[in-house]
Design an enzyme around this catalytic site. Sequence first.
Site, PDB file in Angstrom:
ATOM      1  N   ASN A   1      19.477  -2.833   7.802  1.00  0.00           N
ATOM      2  CA  ASN A   1      18.604  -3.233   6.686  1.00  0.00           C
ATOM      3  C   ASN A   1      17.642  -4.357   7.053  1.00  0.00           C
ATOM      4  O   ASN A   1      16.917  -4.867   6.189  1.00  0.00           O
ATOM      5  CB  ASN A   1      19.462  -3.672   5.491  1.00  0.00           C
ATOM      6  CG  ASN A   1      20.299  -2.511   4.993  1.00  0.00           C
ATOM      7  OD1 ASN A   1      19.780  -1.412   4.808  1.00  0.00           O
ATOM      8  ND2 ASN A   1      21.602  -2.736   4.838  1.00  0.00           N
TER       9      ASN A   1
ATOM     10  N   ARG B   1       0.835  -1.214   0.000  1.00  0.00           N
ATOM     11  CA  ARG B   1       0.000   0.000   0.000  1.00  0.00           C
ATOM     12  C   ARG B   1       0.868   1.262   0.000  1.00  0.00           C
ATOM     13  O   ARG B   1       0.490   2.279  -0.569  1.00  0.00           O
ATOM     14  CB  ARG B   1      -0.947   0.006   1.203  1.00  0.00           C
ATOM     15  CG  ARG B   1      -2.101  -0.984   1.068  1.00  0.00           C
ATOM     16  CD  ARG B   1      -3.193  -0.710   2.087  1.00  0.00           C
ATOM     17  NE  ARG B   1      -2.715  -0.906   3.451  1.00  0.00           N
ATOM     18  CZ  ARG B   1      -2.767  -2.055   4.113  1.00  0.00           C
ATOM     19  NH1 ARG B   1      -3.277  -3.137   3.527  1.00  0.00           N
ATOM     20  NH2 ARG B   1      -2.324  -2.149   5.335  1.00  0.00           N
TER      21      ARG B   1
ATOM     22  N   GLY C   1       6.902  -9.406  15.810  1.00  0.00           N
ATOM     23  CA  GLY C   1       6.078 -10.538  16.251  1.00  0.00           C
ATOM     24  C   GLY C   1       6.657 -11.321  17.417  1.00  0.00           C
ATOM     25  O   GLY C   1       7.426 -10.812  18.233  1.00  0.00           O
TER      26      GLY C   1
ATOM     27  N   TYR D   1      14.644  -5.696   9.671  1.00  0.00           N
ATOM     28  CA  TYR D   1      13.648  -5.421  10.712  1.00  0.00           C
ATOM     29  C   TYR D   1      13.115  -6.773  11.196  1.00  0.00           C
ATOM     30  O   TYR D   1      13.197  -7.771  10.481  1.00  0.00           O
ATOM     31  CB  TYR D   1      12.504  -4.581  10.133  1.00  0.00           C
ATOM     32  CG  TYR D   1      12.973  -3.201   9.732  1.00  0.00           C
ATOM     33  CD1 TYR D   1      12.769  -2.111  10.565  1.00  0.00           C
ATOM     34  CD2 TYR D   1      13.651  -2.992   8.529  1.00  0.00           C
ATOM     35  CE1 TYR D   1      13.224  -0.846  10.220  1.00  0.00           C
ATOM     36  CE2 TYR D   1      14.106  -1.731   8.176  1.00  0.00           C
ATOM     37  CZ  TYR D   1      13.887  -0.664   9.029  1.00  0.00           C
ATOM     38  OH  TYR D   1      14.336   0.582   8.692  1.00  0.00           O
ATOM     39  N   ALA D   2      12.587  -6.791  12.394  1.00  0.00           N
ATOM     40  CA  ALA D   2      11.992  -8.040  12.894  1.00  0.00           C
ATOM     41  C   ALA D   2      10.776  -7.701  13.735  1.00  0.00           C
ATOM     42  O   ALA D   2      10.741  -6.660  14.410  1.00  0.00           O
ATOM     43  CB  ALA D   2      13.004  -8.827  13.711  1.00  0.00           C
TER      44      ALA D   2
ATOM     45  N   SER E   1      -1.077 -16.209   6.255  1.00  0.00           N
ATOM     46  CA  SER E   1      -2.140 -15.457   6.921  1.00  0.00           C
ATOM     47  C   SER E   1      -3.308 -16.344   7.378  1.00  0.00           C
ATOM     48  O   SER E   1      -4.457 -16.023   7.131  1.00  0.00           O
ATOM     49  CB  SER E   1      -2.665 -14.374   5.969  1.00  0.00           C
ATOM     50  OG  SER E   1      -3.396 -13.415   6.691  1.00  0.00           O
TER      51      SER E   1
ATOM     52  N   LYS F   1     -23.060   4.218  36.975  1.00  0.00           N
ATOM     53  CA  LYS F   1     -21.660   4.180  37.387  1.00  0.00           C
ATOM     54  C   LYS F   1     -21.100   2.873  36.834  1.00  0.00           C
ATOM     55  O   LYS F   1     -21.345   1.798  37.386  1.00  0.00           O
ATOM     56  CB  LYS F   1     -21.530   4.214  38.904  1.00  0.00           C
ATOM     57  CG  LYS F   1     -21.954   5.543  39.522  1.00  0.00           C
ATOM     58  CD  LYS F   1     -21.480   5.657  40.959  1.00  0.00           C
ATOM     59  CE  LYS F   1     -22.451   5.289  42.002  1.00  0.00           C
ATOM     60  NZ  LYS F   1     -23.693   5.869  42.245  1.00  0.00           N
TER      61      LYS F   1
ATOM     62  N   CYS G   1      -5.123 -18.340  15.868  1.00  0.00           N
ATOM     63  CA  CYS G   1      -5.932 -18.146  17.088  1.00  0.00           C
ATOM     64  C   CYS G   1      -7.242 -18.949  17.030  1.00  0.00           C
ATOM     65  O   CYS G   1      -7.866 -19.202  18.059  1.00  0.00           O
ATOM     66  CB  CYS G   1      -6.239 -16.668  17.284  1.00  0.00           C
ATOM     67  SG  CYS G   1      -4.774 -15.638  17.197  1.00  0.00           S
TER      68      CYS G   1
HETATM   69  C1  LIG Z   1      -3.298 -22.159  18.890  1.00  0.00           C
HETATM   70  C2  LIG Z   1      -2.961 -20.716  18.993  1.00  0.00           C
HETATM   71  C3  LIG Z   1      -3.910 -19.828  19.484  1.00  0.00           C
HETATM   72  C4  LIG Z   1      -3.607 -18.480  19.608  1.00  0.00           C
HETATM   73  N1  LIG Z   1      -4.564 -17.635  20.079  1.00  0.00           N
HETATM   74  C5  LIG Z   1      -4.284 -16.310  20.189  1.00  0.00           C
HETATM   75  C6  LIG Z   1      -5.268 -15.401  20.625  1.00  0.00           C
HETATM   76  O1  LIG Z   1      -6.413 -15.780  20.896  1.00  0.00           O
HETATM   77  N2  LIG Z   1      -4.917 -14.097  20.748  1.00  0.00           N
HETATM   78  C7  LIG Z   1      -3.674 -13.638  20.434  1.00  0.00           C
HETATM   79  O2  LIG Z   1      -3.413 -12.439  20.539  1.00  0.00           O
HETATM   80  N3  LIG Z   1      -2.728 -14.487  20.008  1.00  0.00           N
HETATM   81  C8  LIG Z   1      -2.993 -15.800  19.865  1.00  0.00           C
HETATM   82  N4  LIG Z   1      -2.029 -16.653  19.415  1.00  0.00           N
HETATM   83  C9  LIG Z   1      -0.675 -16.122  19.149  1.00  0.00           C
HETATM   84  C10 LIG Z   1      -0.589 -15.487  17.782  1.00  0.00           C
HETATM   85  O3  LIG Z   1      -1.062 -16.381  16.830  1.00  0.00           O
HETATM   86  C11 LIG Z   1       0.865 -15.128  17.527  1.00  0.00           C
HETATM   87  O4  LIG Z   1       1.262 -14.213  18.509  1.00  0.00           O
HETATM   88  C12 LIG Z   1       1.082 -14.509  16.164  1.00  0.00           C
HETATM   89  O5  LIG Z   1       0.669 -15.379  15.142  1.00  0.00           O
HETATM   90  C13 LIG Z   1       2.566 -14.180  15.962  1.00  0.00           C
HETATM   91  O6  LIG Z   1       2.787 -13.702  14.693  1.00  0.00           O
HETATM   92  P1  LIG Z   1       4.195 -13.891  14.004  1.00  0.00           P
HETATM   93  O7  LIG Z   1       4.092 -13.292  12.637  1.00  0.00           O
HETATM   94  O8  LIG Z   1       5.266 -13.424  14.896  1.00  0.00           O
HETATM   95  O9  LIG Z   1       4.385 -15.463  13.891  1.00  0.00           O
HETATM   96  P2  LIG Z   1       3.459 -16.539  13.184  1.00  0.00           P
HETATM   97  O10 LIG Z   1       2.100 -16.032  13.001  1.00  0.00           O
HETATM   98  O11 LIG Z   1       3.658 -17.806  13.936  1.00  0.00           O
HETATM   99  O12 LIG Z   1       4.111 -16.671  11.740  1.00  0.00           O
HETATM  100  C14 LIG Z   1       5.425 -17.094  11.582  1.00  0.00           C
HETATM  101  C15 LIG Z   1       5.531 -17.847  10.274  1.00  0.00           C
HETATM  102  O13 LIG Z   1       6.878 -17.811   9.861  1.00  0.00           O
HETATM  103  C16 LIG Z   1       7.178 -19.010   9.201  1.00  0.00           C
HETATM  104  N5  LIG Z   1       8.642 -19.152   9.207  1.00  0.00           N
HETATM  105  C17 LIG Z   1       9.438 -19.250  10.310  1.00  0.00           C
HETATM  106  N6  LIG Z   1      10.733 -19.301   9.923  1.00  0.00           N
HETATM  107  C18 LIG Z   1      10.739 -19.224   8.580  1.00  0.00           C
HETATM  108  C19 LIG Z   1      11.778 -19.227   7.616  1.00  0.00           C
HETATM  109  N7  LIG Z   1      13.045 -19.300   7.976  1.00  0.00           N
HETATM  110  N8  LIG Z   1      11.435 -19.149   6.325  1.00  0.00           N
HETATM  111  C20 LIG Z   1      10.138 -19.061   5.945  1.00  0.00           C
HETATM  112  N9  LIG Z   1       9.114 -19.056   6.813  1.00  0.00           N
HETATM  113  C21 LIG Z   1       9.411 -19.132   8.112  1.00  0.00           C
HETATM  114  C22 LIG Z   1       6.458 -20.053  10.013  1.00  0.00           C
HETATM  115  O14 LIG Z   1       6.209 -21.193   9.240  1.00  0.00           O
HETATM  116  C23 LIG Z   1       5.183 -19.316  10.409  1.00  0.00           C
HETATM  117  O15 LIG Z   1       4.110 -19.644   9.542  1.00  0.00           O
HETATM  118  C24 LIG Z   1      -2.313 -18.008  19.254  1.00  0.00           C
HETATM  119  C25 LIG Z   1      -1.367 -18.896  18.753  1.00  0.00           C
HETATM  120  C26 LIG Z   1      -1.679 -20.227  18.621  1.00  0.00           C
HETATM  121  C27 LIG Z   1      -0.646 -21.171  18.086  1.00  0.00           C
END
Ligand SMILES: Cc1cc2nc3c(=O)[nH]c(=O)nc-3n(C[C@H](O)[C@H](O)[C@H](O)COP(=O)(O)OP(=O)(O)OC[C@H]3O[C@@H](n4cnc5c(N)ncnc54)[C@H](O)[C@@H]3O)c2cc1C
Length: 565
Positions: free
Chosen positions: A279, A23, A284, A281-282, A40, A436, A44
């Site tokens: 260069n 975007r 999650g 960023y990280a 995506s 209240k 949760c």
């Molecule tokens: C069962 C479950 C229930 C949850 N419920 C909730 C909730 O109700 N509320 C809430 O706030 N949070 C919840 N969470 C937590 C939430 O899903 C995570 O905090 C969030 O998804 C984190 O996002 P992320 O992008 O950091 O990691 P993720 O969403 O886990 O995405 C990381 C992705 O990176 C990929 N990956 C990793 N390393 C590499 C690599 N080297 N090359 C290519 N791909 C790679 C992985 O395959 C993965 O798909 C839940 C999690 C789980 C598992």
Amino acid sequence: MATKLLIIGGVAGGATAAARARRLDEHAQIILFERGEHISFANCGLPYYIGEVIKKREDLLVTTVEKFRDRYNIDVRIFSEVIAINIKNKQVKVKNIKTGETYKESYDKIILSPGAEPVKPPFKGIELDNIFNLRTIPDSDLIKAHVDTKRPESAVVVGGGFIGLEMAENLVHRGVKTTIVEMLDQVMAPLDYEMAAIVHAHLKKNGIMCELGNGVESFSKKGDRTIVVTNKGHSIECDMVILAIGVKPENRLAREAGLKIGKRGGIKVDATMRTSNPNIYAVGDAVEVKDFVTGLPTMTALAGPANKQGRIAADNALGRKSMFRGTLGSAVVKVFDLTVASTGASEKVLKRNNIPYLVSYTHSGSHASYYPGATIMSIKLVFSPSSGKILGAQIIGMEGVDKRIDVLATAIHGAMTVYDLEELELAYAPPYSSAKDPINIAGFVATNILKGDIETINWDDLGDLNRNQTILIDLRNKDELDTAGVIEGALHIPLNELRQKLPELDKEKDYIPFCAVGLRAYIGHRILVQNGIQSKSLSGGYKTYLGAKEKIMEESPHTHIWLGE
Ligand SMILES: Cc1cc2nc3c(=O)[nH]c(=O)nc-3n(C[C@H](O)[C@H](O)[C@H](O)COP(=O)(O)OP(=O)(O)OC[C@H]3O[C@@H](n4cnc5c(N)ncnc54)[C@H](O)[C@@H]3O)c2cc1C
């Protein structure tokens, strides 16, 4: 020259970063690498898919690879794991999971969003079948297939965090008798003990056994069944095990690339989500960020922060300034018909870090008591003794909990004080609230404490009192004592009789008035102190005491009868 942006990890943080980046910059070359098959997806929602609350598997797919390509013109590469980052040459090495082939891809900027993986301690027998983790859709497929086809009678969920609780509830929905084994003495670590105790009682009421303060020692097999042996030597026989012990950041790629990693394993980032390399960023679950309240480094495995950080990282990677100001760890979980929520710092975190705080407990109706269906919600507010700034909150109840915790999260984010809570004008009509609101009430009580209109004592201080000097006064009515129970040894004087009974009280003693939830204790306290009698009211009243009773008994076995001794 168009920026070449690589995004590693295609779920919460990564997919958000990719969409935001497009975007902002129509001309950037954006490649999204995802090791798994799906981008995506709704991690949760996975427990609810297993529980068949979410009926269709495809509903878990928030978007598809095709939609993402078509709408955002993003080069999405699934089954593609980035296995190395060469910072010097500004290249990554990618492995095609299906074919095993590898190739290199250059970059200008990288956004890492690899998430966190389930912790799998080296328990004896952990490799046995019927022991499951839950992170991805394929993980949920395995668990669901086991429940659908093997029809397990019983399960053990190891870990009482929010994923453990959601799994336990959903297994019960599927007719599986479930036990939670948790090493801490409570479930839901972000809560303080006395609040978690309300959850313990609710789990029990819904047929879930909790083995608290008891970790797993080993797993073994007995025919088709699994035996879980705990540290305390209990053997629990079951048909399946869910490991939900917690998660640890996926930091291998970052570590091997030489990026700075924090003490607990999170990738270090600044407020722009930039790592130690300009260069890269990280975002999650994999990163260490600032705790909004304490200012200390922390990690949160929550979807909200991951999404917001993805957006911020994309802004900064493409030259727009955006800042992440820290995390509150705001969380909410459904435990059957109870909603359990927290935001900001808990009492135990503040205590551990020597940060001064005061607490108040209030138990208010979720909406006007005369409108049908009102239920009690318990609010614990933690605030600064000097400024009244709100530091944290925990709420448990049946209705309206999510709305109140969000008000408090907003208040903390806006650096508001408990004085502001008194003034907040919140929407009211009988089906939704009271004139209240519970938030106003929490503000009134906290402010009363700060102004010295009421002095309180907390449930966990009861055990430290001089039993000869201090007398509890139960201000409830007789029928409440009969139905709800008593604190043994407490003097019973219903509030409306307190003024008549004043001459019988000893001005040399200290009194602790209490009632069911705190309002009558406040009135009683005002009567006592204005008549020259020392008083501190029991914060949160009998309801909070009752929740924490097990712990009080454990730590101070005489407390419940101390006046009788
Ligand atoms: C069962 C479950 C229930 C949850 N419920 C909730 C909730 O109700 N509320 C809430 O706030 N949070 C919840 N969470 C937590 C939430 O899903 C995570 O905090 C969030 O998804 C984190 O996002 P992320 O992008 O950091 O990691 P993720 O969403 O886990 O995405 C990381 C992705 O990176 C990929 N990956 C990793 N390393 C590499 C690599 N080297 N090359 C290519 N791909 C790679 C992985 O395959 C993965 O798909 C839940 C999690 C789980 C598992």
